[in-house]
Write a protein that holds these residues in place. Structure first.
Motif, mmCIF file in Angstrom:
data_model
loop_
_atom_site.group_PDB
_atom_site.id
_atom_site.type_symbol
_atom_site.label_atom_id
_atom_site.label_comp_id
_atom_site.label_asym_id
_atom_site.label_seq_id
_atom_site.Cartn_x
_atom_site.Cartn_y
_atom_site.Cartn_z
ATOM 1 N N GLY A 1 82.505 9.954 65.565
ATOM 2 C CA GLY A 1 83.708 9.181 65.346
ATOM 3 C C GLY A 1 83.575 7.756 65.828
ATOM 4 O O GLY A 1 84.276 6.871 65.374
ATOM 5 N N ARG A 2 82.684 7.509 66.743
ATOM 6 C CA ARG A 2 82.534 6.175 67.320
ATOM 7 C C ARG A 2 81.356 5.457 66.695
ATOM 8 O O ARG A 2 80.274 6.020 66.551
ATOM 9 C CB ARG A 2 82.346 6.282 68.827
ATOM 10 N N ARG A 3 81.581 4.218 66.388
ATOM 11 C CA ARG A 3 80.567 3.430 65.696
ATOM 12 C C ARG A 3 79.346 3.161 66.569
ATOM 13 O O ARG A 3 78.219 3.227 66.101
ATOM 14 C CB ARG A 3 81.200 2.124 65.255
ATOM 15 N N LYS A 4 79.558 2.856 67.850
ATOM 16 C CA LYS A 4 78.438 2.535 68.726
ATOM 17 C C LYS A 4 77.512 3.731 68.917
ATOM 18 O O LYS A 4 76.297 3.589 68.923
ATOM 19 C CB LYS A 4 78.938 2.034 70.080
ATOM 20 N N ILE A 5 78.088 4.909 69.067
ATOM 21 C CA ILE A 5 77.272 6.108 69.251
ATOM 22 C C ILE A 5 76.471 6.397 67.989
ATOM 23 O O ILE A 5 75.275 6.688 68.052
ATOM 24 C CB ILE A 5 78.145 7.315 69.648
ATOM 25 N N SER A 6 77.110 6.312 66.835
ATOM 26 C CA SER A 6 76.391 6.610 65.597
ATOM 27 C C SER A 6 75.289 5.583 65.340
ATOM 28 O O SER A 6 74.194 5.938 64.902
ATOM 29 C CB SER A 6 77.351 6.685 64.415
ATOM 30 N N MET A 7 75.537 4.325 65.645
ATOM 31 C CA MET A 7 74.495 3.311 65.462
ATOM 32 C C MET A 7 73.344 3.515 66.445
ATOM 33 O O MET A 7 72.182 3.291 66.101
ATOM 34 C CB MET A 7 75.066 1.903 65.615
ATOM 35 N N PHE A 8 73.652 3.980 67.650
ATOM 36 C CA PHE A 8 72.596 4.297 68.611
ATOM 37 C C PHE A 8 71.733 5.448 68.098
ATOM 38 O O PHE A 8 70.501 5.404 68.187
ATOM 39 C CB PHE A 8 73.201 4.642 69.979
ATOM 40 N N LEU A 9 72.363 6.474 67.547
ATOM 41 C CA LEU A 9 71.607 7.614 67.021
ATOM 42 C C LEU A 9 70.776 7.219 65.801
ATOM 43 O O LEU A 9 69.651 7.698 65.625
ATOM 44 C CB LEU A 9 72.550 8.769 66.706
ATOM 45 N N VAL A 10 71.307 6.341 64.972
ATOM 46 C CA VAL A 10 70.531 5.848 63.831
ATOM 47 C C VAL A 10 69.359 5.007 64.333
ATOM 48 O O VAL A 10 68.260 5.058 63.766
ATOM 49 C CB VAL A 10 71.431 5.053 62.856
ATOM 50 N N PHE A 11 69.561 4.256 65.402
ATOM 51 C CA PHE A 11 68.472 3.485 65.995
ATOM 52 C C PHE A 11 67.357 4.406 66.492
ATOM 53 O O PHE A 11 66.174 4.088 66.372
ATOM 54 C CB PHE A 11 68.995 2.601 67.132
#
Length: 152
Positions: free
Chosen positions: A94-104
């Protein structure tokens, strides 16, 4: 004069309230239902995602899991697998920062997989073309997930 201004300001408030209610109405449909379902099971799906990363790492160094390089089929596998691994965190978190970290983390996994093949390869060969295909898959998965979230 003041009665007219009070009446018109009340009317403006009511009109803005009506438009606010219409724009904040809950969305229904397939994508909204899918997003709700994914969000409900997000912990389980993220655990499966971590297991997927481990499976990709293991399959990357084992020779028996190698896809033949005939007709560049392995590039399609790289694109598909890494697209899926980038798609799920964006859709589930649900959170953008967490999802972008996982994509990183997935982005780092593309060169990491090739480095593991070079070091522990068990006969596997590291390839810049495979890494490029993996990074293209990450970009494709992120774009598809972004569009899917915008639709829903």
């Amino acid at each position: 004069m003041s009665d007219n201004s009070a009446h018109s300001s009340d009317q403006i408030l009511r009109e803005t309230d009506l438009t606010a209610d219409n724009t904040n109405a809950p969305k229904s449909g397939f994508m909204a239902g899918l997003k709700g379902l994914l969000f409900r099971f997000r912990i389980l799906l993220l655990l499966l995602w971590v297991l997927g990363l481990v499976a990709i790492g293991y399959a990357g160094i084992e020779r028996r899991f190698a896809v033949p390089d005939k007709n560049n089929l392995d590039k399609f596998v790289h694109v598909g697998v890494f697209a899926a691994m980038a798609f799920w965190p964006i859709m589930v978190c649900g959170r953008r920062k967490i999802s972008m970290f996982l994509v990183f983390i997935v982005v780092l996994g593309a060169p990491g997989l090739e480095l593991m093949q070079a070091h522990f390869g068990n006969g596997r060969i590291a390839s810049l073309a495979d890494m490029t295909a993996s990074l293209c898959g990450v970009a494709l998965g992120a774009v598809i997930a972004w569009f899917a979230r915008r639709i829903g």
